[in-house]
Scaffold this active site. Structure first.
Site, PDB file in Angstrom:
ATOM      1  N   HIS A  56       0.832  -1.214   0.000  1.00 50.25           N
ATOM      2  CA  HIS A  56       0.000   0.000   0.000  1.00 50.25           C
ATOM      3  C   HIS A  56       0.867   1.265   0.000  1.00 50.25           C
ATOM      4  CE1 HIS A  56      -3.349  -2.669   1.285  1.00 50.25           C
ATOM      5  NE2 HIS A  56      -2.377  -3.235   2.006  1.00 50.25           N
TER       6      HIS A  56
ATOM      7  N   SER B 199      15.573  22.129 -14.921  1.00 44.92           N
ATOM      8  CA  SER B 199      14.572  23.162 -15.141  1.00 44.92           C
ATOM      9  C   SER B 199      15.293  24.505 -15.094  1.00 44.92           C
ATOM     10  CB  SER B 199      13.510  23.089 -14.037  1.00 44.92           C
ATOM     11  OG  SER B 199      12.810  24.303 -13.957  1.00 44.92           O
TER      12      SER B 199
ATOM     13  N   LYS C 128      15.964  21.416  -9.425  1.00 39.56           N
ATOM     14  CA  LYS C 128      15.251  20.213  -9.866  1.00 39.56           C
ATOM     15  C   LYS C 128      16.076  19.314 -10.768  1.00 39.56           C
ATOM     16  CE  LYS C 128      10.914  20.121 -10.518  1.00 39.56           C
ATOM     17  NZ  LYS C 128       9.658  20.319 -11.233  1.00 39.56           N
TER      18      LYS C 128
ATOM     19  N   GLU D  50       9.463   8.983 -16.523  1.00 34.93           N
ATOM     20  CA  GLU D  50       8.069   9.413 -16.706  1.00 34.93           C
ATOM     21  C   GLU D  50       7.554   9.024 -18.090  1.00 34.93           C
ATOM     22  OE1 GLU D  50       7.395  13.564 -14.662  1.00 34.93           O
ATOM     23  OE2 GLU D  50       9.478  13.371 -15.271  1.00 34.93           O
TER      24      GLU D  50
END
Ligand code: ARG
Length: 436
Positions: A157, A278, A284, A291
């Site tokens: 979970h 970025s 970042k 992704e």
């Protein structure tokens, strides 16, 4: 002008819109090599069976080799008016060798031709896919061996559940990819039958040798039913299904890489080669490759659903709907290949932060189950009893000893012998806690 290959009975040429919707050359040119290999096997068999002369067969084979060289050198001009790869190749062959070219299509139809070409293409693609998946397994195994003893939290979970090792976790994906490879092998085996000789749908009256063409093209045997052979695309569906399942595995792993590389988890650092930055947020490091592996799964699944929909409800035998079998499969295979390459690259490069993993493994009471197991095994407490979980919970931080607690961290002598019978103090405290 009507179509040179089939327009003999037609006074007018096709409407531009028909040409646009009908032509597949923009995408089926991709299996030119398989088309030419199929034609060479076919004409070799026609000559051996005495259906065409050896001279014509030799001229055709030589001409086909020249067409192949033209396509490979980029000098071939593909024509939309000639619809597809089969007619583009045959028309160019006629330009080159003249009349004998007209004998190549004896005892054949584009229907068995396209099924054969596409099977050859898919078979090659499955072999390539298997090799890539093996490479990914190797990358995972290498990392797993290196970190066989490095502890990290295991989750259920997405909550800290029990400590595992980084190696153990990575090896889970080796198993998944192993089953993906099993599906590749199954699909390859099932599809490896040659449709040639089925002709348009009903076979042919020429005395062809189907075993010979099947053998020449590396198929295990000819297909058994001509209607089925020209009109099923379950080999495409199986390939898309296994691709979708595999893409799903990669997507789950990609999701973990995304999570693990956040500052909040901090379990891994993806390499510069597989991260982007970025401009306005210089802190970042974005896991774009991961992704996209996750995101591209949608295209692969979409191709499967698209093809299931194309095939549903088609009466036997061939219908032009089936021309829609190609673009989705090409896209799915390209997408999957890119995703596997990106995943393997990320695995090879990623650096685990072992202390962050270890720290996280010790947090969130992740050793509670082990403690409960210990209480059952060594102290002799029953596993499915509230007393045991309360006992574990009570140990979550140093606490003052209290006689009223249902649990004593130091077991009495008798119960520590794991006897099923309790001493009076144990039973009394159990009774108390049960009543609480
Ligand atoms: N381009 C066609 C396809 O991919 C080839 C078969 C066409 N057959 C026909 N009878 N029109 O399906």
């Amino acid at each position: 002008m009507s179509n040179a290959m089939w327009g003999g009975r037609f006074a007018e040429g096709p409407d531009a819109v028909l040409e646009a919707i009908n032509a597949s050359i923009d995408f089926d040119r991709r299996f030119y090599a398989q088309d030419i290999a199929g034609s060479k096997a076919h004409v070799g068999m026609l000559a051996a069976a005495g259906i065409v002369s050896w001279d014509d067969a030799a001229a055709i084979e030589k001409g086909l080799d020249e067409v192949l060289a033209e396509i490979e050198s980029g000098s071939f001009t593909f024509s939309k008016a000639l619809e597809d790869i089969h007619m583009n190749v045959e028309s160019r062959l006629a330009d080159k060798i003249g009349a004998p070219a007209g004998r190549l299509h004896t005892a054949r139809s584009r229907n068995d031709q396209v099924a054969t070409d596409f099977k050859l293409f898919v078979r090659d693609a499955l072999d390539g896919l298997d090799g890539q998946l093996l490479g990914l397994q190797q990358a995972l195994v290498d990392k797993a061996l290196k970190h066989a003893g490095d502890v990290m939290p295991g989750f259920t979970h997405l909550q800290s559940a029990q400590p595992v090792t980084f190696g153990h976790h990575l090896m889970a994906y080796v198993e998944m990819i192993g089953r993906d490879r099993g599906r590749v092998a199954d699909a390859r085996k099932r599809m490896n039958e040659c449709p040639l000789g089925s002709a348009a749908l009903a076979g042919t009256s020429f005395p062809i040798d189907r075993e010979m063409t099947a053998r020449a093209l590396g198929f295990d045997r000819p297909t058994a039913n001509s209607l089925d052979a020209v009109s099923d695309r379950d080999f495409v569906l199986e390939t898309l299904s296994l691709a979708a399942i595999c893409a799903g595995h990669l997507s789950r792993f990609a999701e973990e890489l995304v999570l693990w590389s956040t500052p909040q988890f901090g379990f891994i650092r993806l390499s510069d080669r597989f991260s982007t930055g970025s401009s306005i947020m210089p802190q970042k490091r974005n896991p774009d490759a991961a992704e996209l592996v996750r995101g591209k799964t949608g295209r692969v699944v979409g191709a499967l659903v698209g093809m299931l929909t194309v095939m549903k409800g088609l009466p036997l035998a061939y219908s032009k709907d089936m021309q829609e079998d190609k673009e989705g499969l090409f896209d799915a295979l390209d997408t999957l290949s890119l995703s596997i390459a990106a995943t393997a690259g990320m695995v090879e490069d990623m650096e685990p932060n072992l202390s962050a993993m270890r720290r996280a493994a010790g947090a969130g009471f992740s050793t509670a189950t082990d403690l409960a197991d210990w209480l059952v095994r060594v102290v002799g407490m029953p596993f499915r009893r509230p007393i045991t979980s309360r006992a574990v919970w009570s140990l979550r931080r140093p606490r003052p000893r209290s006689r009223s607690s249902g649990f004593r961290s130091k077991p009495c002598r008798r119960s520590s012998r794991a006897s099923s019978r309790r001493c009076s103090r144990c039973s009394a405290s159990e009774t108390r806690s049960a009543a609480a």
